[in-house]
Design a protein around this motif. Sequence first.
Motif, short mmCIF file in Angstrom:
data_model
loop_
_atom_site.label_atom_id
_atom_site.label_comp_id
_atom_site.label_asym_id
_atom_site.label_seq_id
_atom_site.Cartn_x
_atom_site.Cartn_y
_atom_site.Cartn_z
N PRO A 104 -53.50 39.38 -14.72
CA PRO A 104 -53.11 38.16 -15.41
C PRO A 104 -51.59 38.00 -15.46
N ARG A 121 -47.00 44.64 -20.85
CA ARG A 121 -47.62 43.42 -21.35
C ARG A 121 -46.54 42.58 -22.03
N GLU A 155 -56.03 45.37 -18.92
CA GLU A 155 -55.91 44.22 -18.02
C GLU A 155 -55.54 44.63 -16.60
N ARG A 158 -58.81 46.14 -15.04
CA ARG A 158 -59.83 45.13 -14.77
C ARG A 158 -59.43 44.17 -13.66
N ALA A 159 -58.13 44.07 -13.40
CA ALA A 159 -57.67 43.17 -12.33
C ALA A 159 -57.91 43.76 -10.95
#
Length: 468
Positions: A104, A121, A155, A158-159
């Motif tokens: 993301p 992040r 994240e 999962r990417a």
Amino acid sequence: MTAGRAYGFLTVARPRPAALARALGAVFAIGEGAVETGPEGEPDGWRWDTPVQCGYEWFGPGDIACALHVYAGPAVPDPPSEETVARALARELGTAVLTGAGTPPWIMRVLTPAGGSTYARTEDLDGEDRPGLRVTAVQAGVAALPHVPVRGLPEVVRALPLAPRDTGPRLWPWADLVCRMEAGWPPLRWYGADMYREDLRARDGLRDLEGDPRLEALDARFRAVTVDDGGGELGADPASAPWYRRRRPAVLPWRVLLPADPEAADWLWKWVEDGAEGKPGGVDLSSLDLSGADVSGADFSSSLFCGTGLRGARLTGTEFHRSHLQGAELAHADATGARFVRADLDGAVLRGTVLDGADLTRADLHGADARGASLRGTRLLGATLLDTDLRGADLTGAELGENTFGVTLDDTTTVTGLKGTLTGPATLIPAPGGAPAPLTGPALEHWLNSRGAAVRVTASLRAGAPSP
């Protein structure tokens, strides 16, 4: 002639335009004279014919100082990758550089001046005049962002899905977990225990597919990369839990958060793969840069950390029994509740280190620099404190026991509730302009106890008496 290429970077510190031009001239192999730099959106006086152009935009609130918009024109042959340019900028400008990491969009890659890399992040901030960006978490500690918490970043994991594209939607989470274990937990060599539990819940939902050849094949692969621990690692009830909940990964991916330094990360991951915790002889991680790593609760008994960089590392509850940490750099590390029993910390840098509740019984701290360290409630029974600098340290509630106490103190050293017995002499550094003064016997006892301590200063340890 090749087409031009655009790049975008963020920097933690403001670069000087001259240094920016030199760095870009070097990485694009064109020389700084062929680079034009200037404020973004102010075209007056801009040299539009230069091969490389870089506009900079100053940020307002937050952790990011500057955005760089770089364009390498068609005159630049074989322009380097974005990562290559980012690494060169971090190295030459001496600051952390952030660049996009795909999806993301709030996750960014961080390149450090020492050549390390990690992920961050971020979140936007509203500034009155200029945009702002805050870094809310990093996968490994970054010296330029010392206040940012170190956290695993799901994240990023999962990417990068790993299950084959033709895997059915119901089997996909289970297949993705199996593929990830087989591949060694890419891309971070980390996987949260809560993420693993989520995958186990997905397996719970497949019980109606028992006997399906596709599920049986995945289960067989799962068994091959896990070990049966009776559910101990994740707290499953061995009497009632299904078989897969009684197994844990052979390589535990939530055991550590690796440092940004690639060599140190490889060595620490090898220790994780070997499952070497508590083995006789420990592990040798000397002279590596483990700064910013999280090894909370790990067992490094009888290990070597000579000259190791552990600056800003998270060491809460970590075991260092009989380990060698001579000359180790632990400044601003969090070693709350860690055990350094009989450890050798001679010459270690402990400036600003949090050692609250730690056990340093019979540890050697000869020549250690513990200025500003927090030793609240720390056990220092029988520890050797010779030439140990405790200026500005907080020893509230710490416990001594017949300690050799040849330390350096000043008026900012906090000793409220310090208790036990010790020998001197200590050296008191007075206010600026005064001369250092020795404190011995009753004078040392009075200085400590008048500041809230409850200690007794003895003339010397009894000859031949054993240490506690």
